[in-house]
Design a protein around this motif. Structure first.
Motif, PDB file in Angstrom:
ATOM      1  N   UNK A 112      -3.684 -34.046  -5.554  1.00 41.67           N
ATOM      2  CA  UNK A 112      -2.677 -33.002  -5.743  1.00 41.67           C
ATOM      3  C   UNK A 112      -3.104 -31.725  -5.040  1.00 41.67           C
ATOM      4  N   UNK A 113      -2.153 -30.814  -4.943  1.00 34.43           N
ATOM      5  CA  UNK A 113      -2.480 -29.429  -4.617  1.00 34.43           C
ATOM      6  C   UNK A 113      -1.756 -28.566  -5.652  1.00 34.43           C
ATOM      7  N   UNK A 114      -2.452 -27.584  -6.177  1.00 34.00           N
ATOM      8  CA  UNK A 114      -1.862 -26.665  -7.142  1.00 34.00           C
ATOM      9  C   UNK A 114      -1.859 -25.275  -6.535  1.00 34.00           C
ATOM     10  N   UNK A 115      -0.869 -24.493  -6.883  1.00 35.61           N
ATOM     11  CA  UNK A 115      -0.810 -23.132  -6.376  1.00 35.61           C
ATOM     12  C   UNK A 115      -0.361 -22.180  -7.466  1.00 35.61           C
ATOM     13  N   UNK A 116      -0.898 -20.961  -7.410  1.00 36.65           N
ATOM     14  CA  UNK A 116      -0.453 -19.904  -8.305  1.00 36.65           C
ATOM     15  C   UNK A 116      -0.054 -18.725  -7.422  1.00 36.65           C
ATOM     16  N   UNK A 117       1.177 -18.270  -7.586  1.00 33.74           N
ATOM     17  CA  UNK A 117       1.724 -17.205  -6.740  1.00 33.74           C
ATOM     18  C   UNK A 117       2.173 -16.074  -7.651  1.00 33.74           C
ATOM     19  N   UNK A 118       1.468 -14.945  -7.559  1.00 38.69           N
ATOM     20  CA  UNK A 118       1.785 -13.804  -8.424  1.00 38.69           C
ATOM     21  C   UNK A 118       2.476 -12.721  -7.623  1.00 38.69           C
ATOM     22  N   UNK A 119       3.539 -12.201  -8.198  1.00 40.66           N
ATOM     23  CA  UNK A 119       4.257 -11.082  -7.583  1.00 40.66           C
ATOM     24  C   UNK A 119       4.270  -9.914  -8.564  1.00 40.66           C
TER      25      UNK A 119
END
Ligand code: ZN
Length: 176
Positions: free
Chosen positions: A119-126
């Motif tokens: 898998x690939x996991x991502x966390x994107x914070x704005x």
């Protein structure tokens, strides 16, 4: 290794891959997004089989595969292009974190190191002036041609709801 043992090992590997596919909802073509809307922030968590981005689920072996992986990572890191948030909320990308054991990125969950799948996991914070004003997000993830469907869970101060998306649609509506 004797043939008998090798056969047993192969059977076990195949069994665990099947269990992994069922238990973790690792389905090629599908990715999960969790969107959390708070007062001054909007966070998107992505969970995707690596196959959706690369067409393979292991460390790159050739220069071409390495270039392909680098391009996919660069694309994902451009958070504003991946997630076009309604300008009314005035959001700016603040932090992106990617993790994948196959690509040696970040701090991957050891459970993801499974036979035959990755898998690939991502966390994107704005950071946003007022995240509650965001009526939609236009996702750029379907630029990855193998991705067909997004299972989207949205959590806002006003409640939680599902918003699944199927290519070529790209707009996630954030209002109930
Ligand atoms: Zn897989």
């Amino acid at each position: 290794m004797s043939i008998a043992i090798r056969t047993l090992a192969t059977t076990l590997l195949m069994g665990s891959a099947a269990a992994y596919a069922a238990g973790h909802a690792h389905v090629h073509g599908v990715a999960k997004l969790d969107i959390a809307v708070e007062a001054n922030s909007l966070t998107v968590l992505l969970e995707s089989p690596l196959d959706n981005l690369l067409g393979f689920e292991r460390a790159p072996r050739t220069d071409a595969e390495r270039r392909q992986a680098d391009a996919a990572i660069t694309k994902l890191r451009s958070a504003a292009a991946m997630f076009g948030i309604d300008p009314a909320a005035q959001c700016k990308p603040a932090h992106v974190e990617l993790s994948s054991s196959a690509l040696k990125l970040g701090h991957p969950d050891p459970k993801e190191q499974q036979e035959g799948h990755a898998d690939i996991d991502g966390s994107f914070e704005f950071k946003c002036a007022d995240a509650s004003k965001a009526a939609y997000i236009d996702v750029g993830l379907f630029d990855f041609a193998r991705l067909q469907r997004l299972e989207v869970q949205v959590a806002t101060p006003h409640g939680q709801f599902r918003r699944d998306l199927k290519r070529p649609a790209r707009r996630i509506v954030l209002t109930k």
